[in-house]
Design a protein around this motif. Structure first.
Motif, PDB file in Angstrom:
ATOM      1  N   LEU A 165       0.506  -1.445   0.027  1.00  0.00           N
ATOM      2  CA  LEU A 165      -0.068   0.152   0.051  1.00  0.00           C
ATOM      3  C   LEU A 165       0.972   1.364  -0.042  1.00  0.00           C
ATOM      4  O   LEU A 165       0.472   2.693  -0.822  1.00  0.00           O
ATOM      5  CB  LEU A 165      -0.678  -0.078   1.269  1.00  0.00           C
ATOM      6  CG  LEU A 165      -2.361  -1.022   1.062  1.00  0.00           C
ATOM      7  CD1 LEU A 165      -2.830  -1.398   2.229  1.00  0.00           C
ATOM      8  CD2 LEU A 165      -2.878  -0.356   0.019  1.00  0.00           C
ATOM      9  N   GLU A 166       1.879   1.395   0.879  1.00  0.00           N
ATOM     10  CA  GLU A 166       2.794   2.302   1.004  1.00  0.00           C
ATOM     11  C   GLU A 166       3.381   2.429  -0.554  1.00  0.00           C
ATOM     12  O   GLU A 166       3.574   3.752  -0.891  1.00  0.00           O
ATOM     13  CB  GLU A 166       3.338   2.124   2.578  1.00  0.00           C
ATOM     14  CG  GLU A 166       2.754   2.347   3.360  1.00  0.00           C
ATOM     15  CD  GLU A 166       3.997   2.389   4.363  1.00  0.00           C
ATOM     16  OE1 GLU A 166       3.497   2.351   5.511  1.00  0.00           O
ATOM     17  OE2 GLU A 166       4.951   2.083   4.550  1.00  0.00           O
ATOM     18  N   GLN A 167       3.904   1.634  -0.703  1.00  0.00           N
ATOM     19  CA  GLN A 167       4.324   1.703  -2.396  1.00  0.00           C
ATOM     20  C   GLN A 167       3.528   1.943  -3.663  1.00  0.00           C
ATOM     21  O   GLN A 167       4.277   3.325  -4.189  1.00  0.00           O
ATOM     22  CB  GLN A 167       5.228   0.202  -2.589  1.00  0.00           C
ATOM     23  CG  GLN A 167       6.814   0.113  -2.046  1.00  0.00           C
ATOM     24  CD  GLN A 167       7.419  -1.516  -2.084  1.00  0.00           C
ATOM     25  OE1 GLN A 167       6.387  -2.380  -2.633  1.00  0.00           O
ATOM     26  NE2 GLN A 167       8.250  -1.731  -2.202  1.00  0.00           N
ATOM     27  N   ALA A 168       2.331   1.677  -3.572  1.00  0.00           N
ATOM     28  CA  ALA A 168       1.621   1.723  -4.599  1.00  0.00           C
ATOM     29  C   ALA A 168       1.417   3.813  -4.082  1.00  0.00           C
ATOM     30  O   ALA A 168       0.418   4.492  -4.645  1.00  0.00           O
ATOM     31  CB  ALA A 168       0.218   1.665  -4.595  1.00  0.00           C
ATOM     32  N   PHE A 210       0.077   4.934  -0.824  1.00  0.00           N
ATOM     33  CA  PHE A 210      -1.141   5.368   0.324  1.00  0.00           C
ATOM     34  C   PHE A 210      -0.571   5.532   1.474  1.00  0.00           C
ATOM     35  O   PHE A 210       0.413   4.941   1.284  1.00  0.00           O
ATOM     36  CB  PHE A 210      -1.933   3.686   0.353  1.00  0.00           C
ATOM     37  CG  PHE A 210      -3.059   3.591  -1.430  1.00  0.00           C
ATOM     38  CD1 PHE A 210      -4.383   4.505  -1.342  1.00  0.00           C
ATOM     39  CD2 PHE A 210      -2.937   2.724  -2.699  1.00  0.00           C
ATOM     40  CE1 PHE A 210      -5.277   4.010  -2.316  1.00  0.00           C
ATOM     41  CE2 PHE A 210      -4.008   2.612  -3.185  1.00  0.00           C
ATOM     42  CZ  PHE A 210      -5.085   3.398  -3.459  1.00  0.00           C
ATOM     43  N   THR A 211      -1.957   5.943   1.879  1.00  0.00           N
ATOM     44  CA  THR A 211      -1.686   5.951   3.629  1.00  0.00           C
ATOM     45  C   THR A 211      -2.333   5.208   4.530  1.00  0.00           C
ATOM     46  O   THR A 211      -3.359   5.814   4.402  1.00  0.00           O
ATOM     47  CB  THR A 211      -1.300   7.794   3.816  1.00  0.00           C
ATOM     48  OG1 THR A 211      -1.107   8.626   2.812  1.00  0.00           O
ATOM     49  CG2 THR A 211      -1.297   7.868   5.697  1.00  0.00           C
ATOM     50  N   VAL A 212      -1.513   4.406   5.454  1.00  0.00           N
ATOM     51  CA  VAL A 212      -2.459   3.269   6.233  1.00  0.00           C
ATOM     52  C   VAL A 212      -2.791   4.509   6.991  1.00  0.00           C
ATOM     53  O   VAL A 212      -2.207   4.728   7.918  1.00  0.00           O
ATOM     54  CB  VAL A 212      -1.426   2.135   6.206  1.00  0.00           C
ATOM     55  CG1 VAL A 212      -2.765   1.204   7.820  1.00  0.00           C
ATOM     56  CG2 VAL A 212      -1.086   1.927   4.974  1.00  0.00           C
ATOM     57  N   ASN A 266      -5.927   7.689  -0.458  1.00  0.00           N
ATOM     58  CA  ASN A 266      -5.259   7.780  -1.795  1.00  0.00           C
ATOM     59  C   ASN A 266      -4.531   9.399  -1.108  1.00  0.00           C
ATOM     60  O   ASN A 266      -5.320  10.506  -1.869  1.00  0.00           O
ATOM     61  CB  ASN A 266      -6.095   8.318  -2.775  1.00  0.00           C
ATOM     62  CG  ASN A 266      -5.860   8.180  -4.209  1.00  0.00           C
ATOM     63  OD1 ASN A 266      -3.985   7.950  -4.442  1.00  0.00           O
ATOM     64  ND2 ASN A 266      -6.637   8.448  -4.925  1.00  0.00           N
ATOM     65  N   GLY A 267      -3.103   9.264  -0.653  1.00  0.00           N
ATOM     66  CA  GLY A 267      -2.407   9.873  -1.314  1.00  0.00           C
ATOM     67  C   GLY A 267      -1.918  10.203   0.653  1.00  0.00           C
ATOM     68  O   GLY A 267      -1.777   9.278   1.177  1.00  0.00           O
TER      69      GLY A 267
END
Ligand SMILES: C[S@@+](CC[C@H](N)C(=O)[O-])C[C@H]1O[C@@H](n2cnc3c(N)ncnc32)[C@H](O)[C@@H]1O
Length: 211
Positions: free
Chosen positions: A166-169, A171-173, A209-210
């Motif tokens: 997720l982070e590589q894509a 996204f902020t978890v 997203n972001g």
């Protein structure tokens, strides 16, 4: 037989699983419910027969398997044939997206997450539900993968691996939740939803997203 063919050929058997394992199904639904927005335009990627999209109020469902989509469609989902790695939707066209036990089946989770990010509006929410490979059920699924009709082709992930993807894509978890502390056979009642991950088999992670 590939995983995809298995879903296509055995769609009724797949769908019946939710009736046979009602306590597991409801526990998973309850773990997802607080994180899937009620408002806004939603997409489920890998919608299957719509068992999650419908009760969670998600309008559009994408899947490569026509027989699975036909069932989803009879349940009221706007069914779209396609793959997660090339979503046939305009950029920024959804407020939220859901992925439930599908991250282990796609050819490329990296491409799926890049596409999920593209079709979400900036700040939109992605909710991913998955079987944690490091849980007891995850280990059992992994050990018996070759004997399973559906999980033969699956690649299971740990919670840390999903976070990294997720982070590589980009996204902020933002949140984690988990349920199913017992074996599948031992789950005869609906289970509690707990915060975090590491104690249960079904994990839900929410990401923005972001930044
Ligand atoms: C375990 S089912 C989950 C379905 C639904 N989300 C649910 O929880 O009932 C996995 C789904 O992923 C779909 N699938 C397989 N490869 C895919 C891909 N590349 N893109 C999108 N969906 C895919 C299968 O057709 C199947 O419907």
């Amino acid at each position: 037989m590939t995983g995809l063919q298995a879903f296509g050929m055995h769609h009724e058997r797949y769908d019946a699983w939710f009736v046979e394992h009602a306590a597991v199904y409801v526990s998973e639904l309850l773990a997802l419910r607080p994180f899937v927005p009620i408002e806004g335009r939603g997409l489920e990627i890998g919608v299957g027969t719509g068992r999650f999209a419908v009760p969670l109020g998600i309008e559009v469902g994408l899947d490569p398997s026509p027989p699975m989509l036909r069932i989803a469609s009879t349940r009221g989902v706007r069914a779209v044939e396609g793959v997660a790695e090339h979503l046939p939707f305009a950029s920024g066209s959804f407020d939220h997206a859901l992925v439930v036990t599908t991250i282990c089946f796609v050819d490329s989770p990296t491409l799926m997450l890049a596409e999920a990010r593209r079709v979400l509006r900036p700040g939109g929410r992605l909710v991913v539900g998955f079987v944690d490979r490091e849980s007891e059920i995850g280990r059992r699924y992994e050990a018996h993968r070759s004997e399973s009709l559906f999980y033969r082709e699956a690649t299971f992930f740990s919670a840390d691996e999903v976070r990294e993807l997720l982070e590589q894509a980009g996204f902020t978890v933002t949140d984690w939740a988990q349920t199913l502390a017992h074996s599948l056979g031992g789950t005869t009642e609906v289970e509690a939803v707990r915060p975090g991950h590491g104690r249960c088999a079904f994990v839900v992670v929410t990401a923005r997203n972001g930044a």
